[in-house]
Scaffold this active site. Structure first.
Site, mmCIF file in Angstrom:
data_model
loop_
_atom_site.group_PDB
_atom_site.id
_atom_site.type_symbol
_atom_site.label_atom_id
_atom_site.label_comp_id
_atom_site.label_asym_id
_atom_site.label_seq_id
_atom_site.Cartn_x
_atom_site.Cartn_y
_atom_site.Cartn_z
ATOM 1 N N ASP A 20 7.952 5.288 0.138
ATOM 2 C CA ASP A 20 8.495 6.436 0.864
ATOM 3 C C ASP A 20 7.953 6.561 2.281
ATOM 4 O OD1 ASP A 20 5.903 7.184 0.357
ATOM 5 O OD2 ASP A 20 6.392 9.108 -0.592
ATOM 6 N N PRO A 22 -5.659 -1.241 -5.427
ATOM 7 C CA PRO A 22 -6.706 -2.114 -5.982
ATOM 8 C C PRO A 22 -7.800 -2.423 -4.967
ATOM 9 C CG PRO A 22 -4.520 -2.963 -6.515
ATOM 10 C CD PRO A 22 -4.320 -1.860 -5.524
ATOM 11 N N HIS A 53 0.828 -1.208 0.000
ATOM 12 C CA HIS A 53 0.000 0.000 0.000
ATOM 13 C C HIS A 53 0.862 1.258 0.000
ATOM 14 C CE1 HIS A 53 -4.336 -1.299 0.932
ATOM 15 N NE2 HIS A 53 -3.666 -2.395 0.604
ATOM 16 N N ASP A 54 2.013 1.183 0.634
ATOM 17 C CA ASP A 54 2.914 2.329 0.637
ATOM 18 C C ASP A 54 3.483 2.574 -0.756
ATOM 19 O OD1 ASP A 54 4.497 4.435 1.789
ATOM 20 O OD2 ASP A 54 6.221 3.093 1.719
#
Length: 330
Positions: free
Chosen positions: A77, A167, A69-70
């Site tokens: 980051d 997603p 997810h990052d």
């Protein structure tokens, strides 16, 4: 790394400049980045994740999901770690991220605390998350892959930017691959990375529409569907109820996820669609029968994922605390 589009009239010089800039992001990374500045980095991370995983076995899956997810929103980051304040609603508080597990945030914070005692102000939170993810994946049986280091922590975290970059369970293969493609991933790499669902769990609200009512999915294995209906019957009043993504070997990183898809045991609609869509089915079939192929592809895709949108010294910082920017320190 960039969504910049080039027209047919773009000059060769501009195109070459773009390629050089993109390549530079990757060039700043190397596996021995902290060899001199923080020689105990590898040991500190390894010891922390080992203790945490033994204490809370869902940590590996949660950290892997947090890393994904990052990286998929403006690069790896550590922007997903930033806490919301009175001036800004951060990524982690968007609806699509509200189920990101606390154990994943906790392990990063634990490692950061230990590293600040050993080598203060040196190791970025983005590198901690990347290294911890690799170590945890291997702990639960997954493949080893190199983690190149040297990322800096981002200077922005906006909740409103999450949707459209992460997603969702009800999207088509075309839509999901669109998000992967803009980050440089092929369809095969998308399917390999989807194999991360061989560990972890999903909350009932993410798949309940497959179970109940006139639109219930008739392609779910009947016994599996019945068990899920019973498990999730109170999900509207208790949104913490969850099911394992891989009902057969939920705590082991293996290729069972792909075998399950062929048996109607895919939990999310976005899982099941991989075996239904003609463009992704061949990869599911391959990984279901050849775990080595899956592990090799997954490892390469994870190495690639770790280079998406990397920030350098001019674009980022090394946070003193992973949950807020340095310029907000009191």
């Amino acid at each position: 790394m960039s969504n910049m589009q080039f027209s047919r009239v773009t000059s060769p010089f501009v195109l070459l400049f773009f390629i050089v800039v993109v390549s530079a992001d990757v060039a700043i990374l190397r596996t021995d980045y902290y060899q001199k500045t923080c020689p105990d980095f590898n040991r500190i991370v390894r010891e922390a994740v080992t203790a945490k995983q033994l204490q809370q076995p869902t940590t590996a899956a949660g950290t892997l999901r947090l890393f994904f997810h990052d990286c998929f929103l403006e690069g790896c980051d550590a922007s997903v770690l930033i806490a919301t304040n009175s001036f800004n609603k951060a990524e982690r508080d968007d609806d699509l991220n509200d189920s990101l597990p606390g154990d994943a945030f906790d392990i990063v914070a634990r490692i950061k605390t230990a590293l600040e005692l050993s080598c203060p102000g040196v190791v970025s939170c983005a590198d901690i998350l990347a290294q911890a993810t690799r170590d945890l994946v291997t702990m639960v049986g997954g493949p080893y892959f190199d983690v190149k280091l040297g990322r800096k922590d981002g200077l922005e975290s906006k909740a409103h930017k999450v949707r459209g970059n992460v997603p969702m369970a009800n999207q088509t293969v075309h839509d999901i691959h669109g998000m992967f493609k803009k980050n440089g991933f092929s369809l095969r790499e998308m399917v390999a990375l989807s194999g991360a669902h061989t560990i972890g769990f999903s909350h009932c609200k993410e798949f309940a529409d497959r179970l109940y009512g006139s639109r219930a999915d008739k392609e779910i294995n009947p016994r599996f569907a019945a068990a899920l209906k019973d498990l999730c019957k109170n999900h509207t009043v208790d949104d913490t109820i969850a099911a394992f993504n891989d009902v057969m070997t939920p705590g082991k990183f293996d290729n069972m996820y792909f075998k399950n898809l062929k048996r109607g045991l895919g939990l999310l609609a976005s899982d099941h669609i991989l075996i239904k869509d003609n463009s992704t089915k061949p990869f599911v079939d391959l990984y279901a029968t050849n775990e080595t192929a899956f592990f090799e592809d997954f490892a390469r895709a994870m190495e690639k994922l770790g280079t998406v949108g990397v920030k350098d010294d001019k674009q980022g910082e090394v946070r003193r605390r992973c949950d807020h920017f340095n310029n907000l320190d009191v």
